[in-house]
Design a protein around this motif. Structure first.
Motif, PDB file in Angstrom:
ATOM      1  N   UNK A   1      87.857  37.366  99.009  1.00 45.98           N
ATOM      2  CA  UNK A   1      89.004  38.205  99.300  1.00 45.98           C
ATOM      3  C   UNK A   1      89.523  37.931 100.712  1.00 45.98           C
ATOM      4  N   UNK A   2      88.771  38.346 101.745  1.00 48.55           N
ATOM      5  CA  UNK A   2      89.162  38.081 103.126  1.00 48.55           C
ATOM      6  C   UNK A   2      88.140  37.142 103.753  1.00 48.55           C
ATOM      7  N   UNK A   3      88.648  36.130 104.469  1.00 53.55           N
ATOM      8  CA  UNK A   3      87.769  35.197 105.175  1.00 53.55           C
ATOM      9  C   UNK A   3      87.826  35.420 106.676  1.00 53.55           C
ATOM     10  N   UNK A   4      89.014  35.825 107.173  1.00 54.16           N
ATOM     11  CA  UNK A   4      89.210  36.050 108.601  1.00 54.16           C
ATOM     12  C   UNK A   4      90.026  37.328 108.790  1.00 54.16           C
ATOM     13  N   UNK A   5      89.422  38.284 109.494  1.00 52.65           N
ATOM     14  CA  UNK A   5      90.080  39.558 109.772  1.00 52.65           C
ATOM     15  C   UNK A   5      90.333  39.651 111.269  1.00 52.65           C
ATOM     16  N   UNK A  19      88.642  48.780 114.301  1.00 55.66           N
ATOM     17  CA  UNK A  19      87.496  47.877 114.288  1.00 55.66           C
ATOM     18  C   UNK A  19      86.437  48.353 113.301  1.00 55.66           C
ATOM     19  N   UNK A  20      86.184  49.653 113.267  1.00 55.85           N
ATOM     20  CA  UNK A  20      85.210  50.200 112.330  1.00 55.85           C
ATOM     21  C   UNK A  20      85.607  49.900 110.889  1.00 55.85           C
ATOM     22  N   UNK A  21      86.900  50.012 110.595  1.00 59.04           N
ATOM     23  CA  UNK A  21      87.384  49.727 109.242  1.00 59.04           C
ATOM     24  C   UNK A  21      87.200  48.243 108.925  1.00 59.04           C
ATOM     25  N   UNK A  22      87.449  47.384 109.896  1.00 58.26           N
ATOM     26  CA  UNK A  22      87.257  45.945 109.698  1.00 58.26           C
ATOM     27  C   UNK A  22      85.786  45.624 109.438  1.00 58.26           C
ATOM     28  N   UNK A  23      84.894  46.325 110.110  1.00 54.29           N
ATOM     29  CA  UNK A  23      83.459  46.119 109.890  1.00 54.29           C
ATOM     30  C   UNK A  23      83.089  46.515 108.468  1.00 54.29           C
ATOM     31  N   UNK A  24      83.639  47.620 107.976  1.00 49.26           N
ATOM     32  CA  UNK A  24      83.400  48.018 106.581  1.00 49.26           C
ATOM     33  C   UNK A  24      83.861  46.925 105.630  1.00 49.26           C
ATOM     34  N   UNK A  32      84.840  36.729 108.656  1.00 48.15           N
ATOM     35  CA  UNK A  32      84.656  36.636 110.095  1.00 48.15           C
ATOM     36  C   UNK A  32      85.654  37.587 110.745  1.00 48.15           C
ATOM     37  N   UNK A  33      85.222  38.263 111.817  1.00 48.33           N
ATOM     38  CA  UNK A  33      86.101  39.188 112.527  1.00 48.33           C
ATOM     39  C   UNK A  33      86.501  38.566 113.861  1.00 48.33           C
ATOM     40  N   UNK A  34      87.805  38.562 114.117  1.00 48.89           N
ATOM     41  CA  UNK A  34      88.346  38.129 115.399  1.00 48.89           C
ATOM     42  C   UNK A  34      88.846  39.362 116.128  1.00 48.89           C
ATOM     43  N   UNK A  35      88.263  39.660 117.263  1.00 55.31           N
ATOM     44  CA  UNK A  35      88.721  40.762 118.106  1.00 55.31           C
ATOM     45  C   UNK A  35      89.680  40.182 119.141  1.00 55.31           C
ATOM     46  N   UNK A  81      76.321  46.793 117.144  1.00 51.26           N
ATOM     47  CA  UNK A  81      75.515  48.001 116.937  1.00 51.26           C
ATOM     48  C   UNK A  81      75.759  48.603 115.557  1.00 51.26           C
ATOM     49  N   UNK A  82      76.964  48.404 115.039  1.00 52.62           N
ATOM     50  CA  UNK A  82      77.326  48.957 113.729  1.00 52.62           C
ATOM     51  C   UNK A  82      77.041  47.983 112.587  1.00 52.62           C
ATOM     52  N   UNK A  83      76.369  46.900 112.903  1.00 58.04           N
ATOM     53  CA  UNK A  83      75.946  45.964 111.866  1.00 58.04           C
ATOM     54  C   UNK A  83      76.891  44.815 111.587  1.00 58.04           C
ATOM     55  N   UNK A  84      77.882  44.618 112.414  1.00 56.61           N
ATOM     56  CA  UNK A  84      78.819  43.517 112.210  1.00 56.61           C
ATOM     57  C   UNK A  84      78.174  42.191 112.604  1.00 56.61           C
TER      58      UNK A  84
END
Length: 146
Positions: A1-5, A19-24, A32-35, A81-84
């Motif tokens: 579905x998503x590869x890069x958020x 950010x919390x929603x992106x981690x979910x 992968x998450x890009x901040x 800390x939130x498991x990301x």
């Protein structure tokens, strides 16, 4: 579905909720998450307009860049800390909405997640902040406003 958020962070509570929603979503999709933290660029001319500057004081871009790096590093720590996992941080200068949209395109982000500000600063952004409104209306990929 998503590869890069892509998650736009600015240190605000709403950006950390985004950010919390992106981690979910990452936990569901293994994306992968890009901040990304964007700061306003100050030209040398703008920096020179101050009446006086104490010896050793940095120009505004340096101060703002360092501050933005601190925001990204703090966000990365909170995300871990939130498991990301698979998180990368970036700092860019410019107009936030423009930079966010261009960065998403350049990195081929599948989703942009931004916080809503709820400001009434412009007639088009009565429910969304101006940055989230512009990103949601101009991005070429889906945008989740939290």
């Amino acid at each position: 579905m998503f590869k890069r958020i892509l998650v736009a962070v600015d240190g605000s509570l709403s950006s950390f909720k985004a950010m919390d929603k992106a981690i979910e979503l990452q936990k569901l999709t293994d994306a992968e998450i890009y901040l990304l933290c964007v700061y306003k660029h100050h030209s040398l001319f703008e920096a020179s307009l101050s009446i006086g500057r104490p010896e050793g004081m940095d120009i505004p871009d340096k101060v703002l860049s360092d501050y933005a790096k601190g925001i990204v590093n703090h966000a990365k720590e909170k995300a871990k800390e939130k498991g990301a996992v698979k998180i990368r941080g970036f700092v860019k200068a410019g107009r936030p909405s423009t930079v966010i949209i261009k960065f998403a395109k350049d990195k081929e982000a599948d989703l942009i997640v931004v916080g809503s500000r709820g400001t009434h600063s412009d007639k088009d952004g009565m429910l969304l902040g101006s940055v989230s409104h512009r990103v949601a209306s101009k991005a070429k990929c889906p945008v989740l406003v939290v």
